[in-house]
Design an enzyme around this catalytic site. Structure first.
Site, PDB file in Angstrom:
ATOM      1  N   HIS A  72      -8.412 -13.869  -5.189  1.00  0.00           N
ATOM      2  CA  HIS A  72      -9.496 -13.248  -5.409  1.00  0.00           C
ATOM      3  C   HIS A  72     -10.147 -12.992  -4.367  1.00  0.00           C
ATOM      4  CE1 HIS A  72     -10.902 -17.678  -5.306  1.00  0.00           C
ATOM      5  NE2 HIS A  72     -12.096 -17.059  -4.756  1.00  0.00           N
ATOM      6  N   HIS A 100     -11.119 -15.770 -11.945  1.00  0.00           N
ATOM      7  CA  HIS A 100     -11.849 -14.616 -11.343  1.00  0.00           C
ATOM      8  C   HIS A 100     -10.778 -14.169 -10.540  1.00  0.00           C
ATOM      9  CE1 HIS A 100     -11.923 -17.838  -8.279  1.00  0.00           C
ATOM     10  NE2 HIS A 100     -12.951 -17.318  -7.672  1.00  0.00           N
ATOM     11  N   HIS A 159     -15.904 -13.643   1.220  1.00  0.00           N
ATOM     12  CA  HIS A 159     -14.606 -14.183   1.599  1.00  0.00           C
ATOM     13  C   HIS A 159     -13.431 -13.272   0.458  1.00  0.00           C
ATOM     14  CE1 HIS A 159     -15.530 -17.096  -2.023  1.00  0.00           C
ATOM     15  NE2 HIS A 159     -14.096 -16.742  -2.110  1.00  0.00           N
ATOM     16  N   HIS A 181     -14.353 -26.729  -6.549  1.00  0.00           N
ATOM     17  CA  HIS A 181     -15.783 -26.105  -7.219  1.00  0.00           C
ATOM     18  C   HIS A 181     -16.183 -26.641  -8.637  1.00  0.00           C
ATOM     19  CE1 HIS A 181     -15.596 -22.693  -4.396  1.00  0.00           C
ATOM     20  NE2 HIS A 181     -14.202 -22.336  -4.454  1.00  0.00           N
ATOM     21  N   TYR A 216     -12.703 -23.648   2.633  1.00  0.00           N
ATOM     22  CA  TYR A 216     -12.909 -22.272   3.238  1.00  0.00           C
ATOM     23  C   TYR A 216     -13.088 -22.476   4.802  1.00  0.00           C
ATOM     24  CZ  TYR A 216     -15.354 -21.201  -1.248  1.00  0.00           C
ATOM     25  OH  TYR A 216     -15.634 -20.577  -2.401  1.00  0.00           O
ATOM     26  N   GLU A 220     -10.395 -18.356   2.305  1.00  0.00           N
ATOM     27  CA  GLU A 220     -10.364 -19.471   1.334  1.00  0.00           C
ATOM     28  C   GLU A 220      -8.955 -19.556   0.859  1.00  0.00           C
ATOM     29  OE1 GLU A 220     -12.577 -18.800  -2.523  1.00  0.00           O
ATOM     30  OE2 GLU A 220     -12.162 -21.177  -2.991  1.00  0.00           O
TER      31      GLU A 220
END
Ligand code: M3P
Ligand code: FE
Length: 304
Positions: free
Chosen positions: A150, A197, A211, A243, A252, A262
């Site tokens: 993503h 996502h 990112h 997360h 990251y 990431e």
């Protein structure tokens, strides 16, 4: 008709050799092609020609990001919809870009250049299609993620940008962060994948890239990635951690020119009818980094 998934990210680097060394030896991508001023890279389990293009330019930055659409005719439909929304579009014809045919380009409301393409050269993954082994060769250098997962772009007006991606491009929202007045500070959007996502949009300067992320198959690989990064002297930004938003495990870090990368795993399965999850601003720290519960200024303010 519809948007399938993220296909490739195109960036600029003032040091093509240094960037190539990092993305092949530390990130562990496959170099698929090099032209006079650009390098094309992919992950070992990706079927498309490339997922990352790096082009020489005196200033680091993002040229564009590309999503793949489901059918050839979709380009014309999206051309109409994007134009009707008020964003001018151009067609990039076959032969003008390496590894793909005709595409549609436009500036999204938050200022980044987006491209839609259907015709992508399928060069296959590293495993082949006959009696494939389930794993790549064990001696691949670096982190060696199987695929890109993503990306995240910034927007001054997250809600306006989200409306464009949802109403015009047909992406589905999976999660959002709302401020005290109910305004969106961040949205997480899925294409046709079952991941939380394919792209996210978080408040920040228009035109910026925050990112992009590579998928890893398990949490232990995130730990191994941290070892690889530390061994190679790469600057780690956050993590390894988890997360709250997406529930994913993450780390990251910055490439040699300061672009944030990431690596990500976990997260939950999303169906088209999955209900949207909402975070409130007072819980944003946990949404970002569930264990640390911090809203890191470097994390929010640094971008490409
Ligand atoms: C992710 C993710 C920001 C949130 C980032 C979240 C920049 O990268 O993968 O869910 O606020
Ligand atoms: Fe991410």
């Amino acid at each position: 008709m519809g948007i399938l998934r993220l296909a490739h990210v195109d960036v600029r680097t003032p040091d093509l050799d240094l960037s190539t060394a990092y993305y092949t030896e530390v990130m562990g991508l496959q170099q698929v092609q090099r032209t006079e001023d650009a390098v094309y890279l992919k992950c070992w389990d990706e079927e498309d020609h490339h997922s990352l293009r790096m082009r020489y330019h005196p200033r680091t930055g993002m040229d564009s990001f590309t999503f793949r659409v489901e059918a050839e005719d979709d380009l014309a439909d999206f051309e109409n919809r994007v134009e009707a929304y008020g964003c001018p579009t151009t067609r990039v014809s076959r032969g003008e870009a390496v590894g793909q045919g005709e595409s549609l380009r436009f500036e999204v409301p938050s200022g980044q250049i987006m491209e839609l393409v259907w015709d992508i050269e399928k060069t296959g993954n590293l495993l082949g299609k006959h009696n494939p082994s389930p794993t790549p060769p064990p001696d691949l250098p670096g982190i060696a993620p199987p695929r890109m997962d993503h990306m995240l772009v910034n927007a001054e007006e997250v809600a306006e940008s989200a409306r464009f991606f949802i109403d015009v491009l047909g992406l589905r929202m999976t999660e959002q962060v709302l401020d005290g007045n109910g305004h969106q500070l961040g949205v997480w959007l899925a294409g046709r994948t079952n991941s939380p996502h394919d792209i996210a949009i978080v408040n920040g300067p228009n035109g910026a890239l925050h990112h992009w992320a590579y998928w890893l198959d398990d949490w232990d690989h995130i730990r191994q990635a941290a070892d690889t990064l530390a061994f190679n002297g790469v600057q780690i930004d956050q993590g390894p951690t988890r997360h709250g938003v997406t529930r994913g495990n993450t780390i990251y870090f910055f490439d040699p020119l300061g672009i944030r990368n990431e690596v990500f795993t976990g997260g939950y399965w999303v169906d088209p009818d999955t209900e949207i999850l909402t975070w409130t601003e007072d819980n944003f720290g946990k949404g970002l980094f569930y264990y640390e519960n911090v809203v890191s200024q470097r994390f929010l303010r640094m971008h490409t």
